[in-house]
Design a protein around this motif. Sequence first.
Motif, mmCIF file in Angstrom:
data_model
loop_
_atom_site.group_PDB
_atom_site.id
_atom_site.type_symbol
_atom_site.label_atom_id
_atom_site.label_comp_id
_atom_site.label_asym_id
_atom_site.label_seq_id
_atom_site.Cartn_x
_atom_site.Cartn_y
_atom_site.Cartn_z
ATOM 1 N N ALA A 140 0.875 -1.257 -0.065
ATOM 2 C CA ALA A 140 0.037 0.163 -0.112
ATOM 3 C C ALA A 140 0.915 1.332 -0.068
ATOM 4 C CB ALA A 140 -1.110 -0.276 1.244
ATOM 5 N N GLN A 141 1.809 1.443 0.711
ATOM 6 C CA GLN A 141 2.763 2.494 0.742
ATOM 7 C C GLN A 141 3.557 2.514 -0.648
ATOM 8 O OE1 GLN A 141 6.584 2.085 2.904
ATOM 9 N NE2 GLN A 141 6.095 3.758 3.861
ATOM 10 N N GLU A 142 4.002 1.460 -1.162
ATOM 11 C CA GLU A 142 4.683 1.426 -2.232
ATOM 12 C C GLU A 142 3.913 2.025 -3.510
ATOM 13 O OE1 GLU A 142 6.647 -1.590 -5.877
ATOM 14 O OE2 GLU A 142 6.488 -1.956 -3.746
ATOM 15 N N LYS A 143 2.678 1.843 -3.509
ATOM 16 C CA LYS A 143 1.563 2.213 -4.638
ATOM 17 C C LYS A 143 1.440 3.770 -4.341
ATOM 18 C CE LYS A 143 0.861 -1.298 -7.134
ATOM 19 N NZ LYS A 143 1.406 -1.573 -8.297
ATOM 20 N N ALA A 144 1.217 4.149 -3.260
ATOM 21 C CA ALA A 144 0.949 5.491 -2.831
ATOM 22 C C ALA A 144 1.970 6.454 -3.107
ATOM 23 C CB ALA A 144 0.485 5.530 -1.337
ATOM 24 N N SER A 145 3.399 5.897 -2.943
ATOM 25 C CA SER A 145 4.713 6.420 -3.029
ATOM 26 C C SER A 145 4.849 6.765 -4.459
ATOM 27 C CB SER A 145 5.810 5.600 -2.658
ATOM 28 O OG SER A 145 5.779 5.771 -1.214
ATOM 29 N N VAL A 146 4.487 5.624 -5.406
ATOM 30 C CA VAL A 146 4.636 5.831 -6.671
ATOM 31 C C VAL A 146 3.476 6.742 -7.378
ATOM 32 C CG1 VAL A 146 4.337 4.378 -8.895
ATOM 33 C CG2 VAL A 146 5.528 3.543 -7.153
ATOM 34 N N ALA A 147 2.244 6.458 -6.958
ATOM 35 C CA ALA A 147 1.234 7.508 -7.094
ATOM 36 C C ALA A 147 1.978 9.259 -7.074
ATOM 37 C CB ALA A 147 0.154 7.317 -6.375
ATOM 38 N N GLN A 148 2.453 9.232 -5.806
ATOM 39 C CA GLN A 148 2.718 10.561 -5.388
ATOM 40 C C GLN A 148 4.118 11.084 -6.258
ATOM 41 O OE1 GLN A 148 5.598 10.835 -1.734
ATOM 42 N NE2 GLN A 148 4.164 12.415 -1.008
ATOM 43 N N GLU A 149 5.043 10.294 -6.541
ATOM 44 C CA GLU A 149 5.937 10.880 -7.546
ATOM 45 C C GLU A 149 5.617 11.266 -8.917
ATOM 46 O OE1 GLU A 149 9.170 11.509 -6.445
ATOM 47 O OE2 GLU A 149 8.400 11.127 -4.601
ATOM 48 N N VAL A 185 9.658 1.215 -10.540
ATOM 49 C CA VAL A 185 8.296 1.167 -10.835
ATOM 50 C C VAL A 185 7.672 2.339 -11.657
ATOM 51 C CG1 VAL A 185 5.661 0.886 -9.976
ATOM 52 C CG2 VAL A 185 7.788 -0.609 -9.026
ATOM 53 N N LEU A 186 8.337 3.731 -10.886
ATOM 54 C CA LEU A 186 7.909 4.725 -11.422
ATOM 55 C C LEU A 186 8.429 5.119 -12.762
ATOM 56 C CD1 LEU A 186 6.736 7.723 -10.942
ATOM 57 C CD2 LEU A 186 8.850 8.367 -10.152
ATOM 58 N N GLN A 187 9.732 4.611 -12.941
ATOM 59 C CA GLN A 187 10.186 4.868 -14.373
ATOM 60 C C GLN A 187 9.419 3.786 -15.322
ATOM 61 O OE1 GLN A 187 14.408 3.650 -13.922
ATOM 62 N NE2 GLN A 187 14.805 5.414 -12.754
ATOM 63 N N ASP A 188 9.018 2.788 -14.962
ATOM 64 C CA ASP A 188 8.036 1.848 -15.974
ATOM 65 C C ASP A 188 6.922 2.618 -16.430
ATOM 66 O OD1 ASP A 188 10.241 -0.119 -16.027
ATOM 67 O OD2 ASP A 188 8.938 -1.325 -14.410
ATOM 68 N N ILE A 189 6.242 3.287 -15.407
ATOM 69 C CA ILE A 189 5.053 3.736 -15.614
ATOM 70 C C ILE A 189 5.180 5.196 -16.405
ATOM 71 C CG2 ILE A 189 3.099 5.294 -14.377
ATOM 72 C CD1 ILE A 189 3.422 3.230 -11.920
ATOM 73 N N ILE A 190 6.155 5.941 -15.939
ATOM 74 C CA ILE A 190 6.396 7.262 -16.956
ATOM 75 C C ILE A 190 6.994 6.717 -18.536
ATOM 76 C CG2 ILE A 190 7.773 9.129 -17.159
ATOM 77 C CD1 ILE A 190 7.964 9.378 -14.206
ATOM 78 N N GLY A 191 7.471 5.805 -18.437
ATOM 79 C CA GLY A 191 8.263 5.166 -19.583
ATOM 80 C C GLY A 191 6.859 4.803 -20.489
ATOM 81 N N SER A 192 5.989 4.120 -20.054
ATOM 82 C CA SER A 192 4.565 3.649 -20.780
ATOM 83 C C SER A 192 3.762 4.769 -21.237
ATOM 84 C CB SER A 192 3.921 2.624 -19.914
ATOM 85 O OG SER A 192 3.144 3.232 -18.815
#
Length: 214
Positions: A140-149, A185-192
């Motif tokens: 839960a913390q990881e997903k919230a942190s990725v969303a925040q970034e 995880v963030l790089q993967d999302i931004i890359g997509s």
Amino acid sequence: MDLAKQVLSNFEIGEDTGETYYNKASLYAAIIANHSSPPSSLFDEVRENLELAISHWRQDVSSCPAHQRRAHIKLAAVLLDCASPQGRGRNVSLHHVEAARRSIDIVRTEFWGGMPKRSRCRFLLTESDLYFRQRSYVLAQEKASVAQELAKTCNFNIEVGMAERRLDYLAAIHHSLPSCSTDKVLQDIIGSLSNDGDTREEDTFSESDIGSLK
């Protein structure tokens, strides 16, 4: 709303009738968001009407897939009941958690491609809520942190605040949470998103008013 349903009963199933059920679900969601102890019948109304909206949109081949996506995200968000501190403090039935998980899985498998950045950010927050309800606090913390970034990268100030409130709540209930590395995880999302030319944003849910119509 019932009058609108009666009028639209003369129309073919499709985008307009789906929108009617979606809007009715949004009204019930607004009641839940402002209720100190909402009865289960309100959640049943939201679920029933959103499922009808999704069904109608599926039957209309010309309907935009984004409609189904926002309905699934709203359904998961309402059932998880984490849009307010009061909601996060309430117990949620395992039945609701499982239904929310199914909607999240559908978005991941069927509607992930082409999702606008803000919608992806809010979807990640809903995934965080799912893990919170499953007591998987690290995830839960990881997903919230990725969303925040992601929100910070895109200058989505509202979503930054939504993520921060979740992270603060997680820290308060689980002081021993280890720090999570979200860079990959963030790089993967931004890359997509780098090749996604669709800059339109969708309605999903509002932290202050999860039941807003748009």
